[in-house]
Scaffold this motif. Structure first.
Motif, short mmCIF file in Angstrom:
data_model
loop_
_atom_site.label_atom_id
_atom_site.label_comp_id
_atom_site.label_asym_id
_atom_site.label_seq_id
_atom_site.Cartn_x
_atom_site.Cartn_y
_atom_site.Cartn_z
N LEU A 192 -12.98 106.52 -3.94
CA LEU A 192 -13.50 104.86 -3.97
C LEU A 192 -13.66 105.27 -5.06
CD1 LEU A 192 -15.64 103.25 -1.11
CD2 LEU A 192 -13.53 103.63 -0.96
N ILE A 230 -19.06 99.93 -3.21
CA ILE A 230 -19.17 100.99 -3.29
C ILE A 230 -20.17 101.93 -1.79
CG2 ILE A 230 -18.70 103.58 -3.45
CD1 ILE A 230 -17.41 102.31 -6.61
N ALA A 241 -17.03 109.38 -3.46
CA ALA A 241 -16.39 108.10 -4.56
C ALA A 241 -17.83 109.12 -5.07
CB ALA A 241 -17.11 107.26 -4.22
#
Length: 297
Positions: A192, A230, A241
């Motif tokens: 992400l 996120i 991420a």
């Protein structure tokens, strides 16, 4: 005299580079070396280990650095408080901050600042780094607080606080058992990422470049416009991420997230105050001084 030597040591310890320290202090590199040797002779200890062109702090160096941080914090607080006795502060201060800073760092500082300076009205605008720079250029805000690596010649940049970006996965992630991945595994991992214009995205791109990795090579699952989005997504997926350590302290403490290590990848950055060049705004300078001595840890 010793205060300046301590400042020289503190600068070298932060930069871990004699040349950069000399440039920052506007003295020669031999002068930096001389000051460090004088401190080492005074305490009869070694402060830095040298391996080729790289240096690192010894245990004694780490200890001196911690005390130096405390000493300079006391000096900043002293100067700040003494200046306040001589001035009356009032008016409107318009602050613009990139998302991470606005959500996770500024709120307690703003609350404490308002409690101390009740005659100063505050407004906070949130956006990504590019948007904050645009607002400052258009004089829609007085002070910016941003993340990112590149710097615009239009602005004066002042370091605020050091940050680290960590590769984060939900606890129980299939690749999280060993707690580390290789460069090849990173390229195969769904990630992400923040939106274009984000300072975080720029910092990630800069950190991956020495490893021969471009952003376009990453397996992008989705780009999201906020850290909270996120984090919530990560809770329910096998994606990973890169997130600021300040944004995941609670989740790491609650063991909801795990940090995934990767050899040769250490992503550190500074958050910066940005102001137009030229005459500084008194309220902006006041807020910067207040924030710099505020204990966020």
């Amino acid at each position: 005299m010793f205060d300046f030597r301590l400042q020289v040591f503190h600068t070298v310890a932060k930069r871990l580079n004699f040349t950069k320290a000399a440039e920052e202090l506007y003295i020669t590199q031999p002068a930096v070396t001389k000051h460090i040797r004088q401190i080492e002779a005074h305490y009869k200890v070694k402060l830095f280990d040298r391996q080729g062109s790289k240096i690192s702090l010894t245990p004694a160096g780490h200890s001196l650095f911690e005390y130096a941080e405390q000493i300079f914090a006391i000096y900043r607080n002293l100067e700040f408080e003494m200046n306040n006795f001589a001035q009356s502060h009032r008016g409107l201060l318009r602050i613009g901050a990139s998302t991470t800073v606005a959500q996770y760092l500024l709120p307690p500082i703003l609350a404490s600042f308002h409690d101390k300076f009740k005659d100063i009205r505050l407004s906070l605008t949130t956006g990504n780094t590019e948007q904050i720079e645009r607002l400052l250029h258009n004089q829609e805000i007085d002070l910016g607080v941003i993340e990112g690596h590149s710097k615009q010649t239009l602005f004066k940049y002042t370091e605020f606080i050091k940050d680290e970006l960590l590769l984060i996965a939900r606890t129980g992630h299939p690749k999280g058992k060993k707690g580390a991945i290789s460069k090849e595994e990173l390229l195969e991992t769904s990630l992400l990422l923040r939106e274009p214009g984000s300072g975080t995205l720029e910092v990630i791109a800069h950190a991956l470049k020495p490893l021969g990795i471009k952003l376009g090579q990453l397996k992008k699952e989705m780009q999201l416009g906020s850290t909270e989005s996120i984090k919530r997504y990560l809770m329910n997926s096998n994606a990973m991420a890169f997130l600021s350590v300040f944004t995941v302290l609670k989740e790491l403490e609650n063991k909801e997230f795990s940090v995934i290590e990767m050899d040769e990848l250490n992503i550190e950055r500074y958050f910066f105050f940005i102001q137009p060049h030229g005459q500084g705004d008194s309220l902006s300078d006041l807020f910067m001084k207040f924030a710099l001595h505020y204990n966020l840890r």
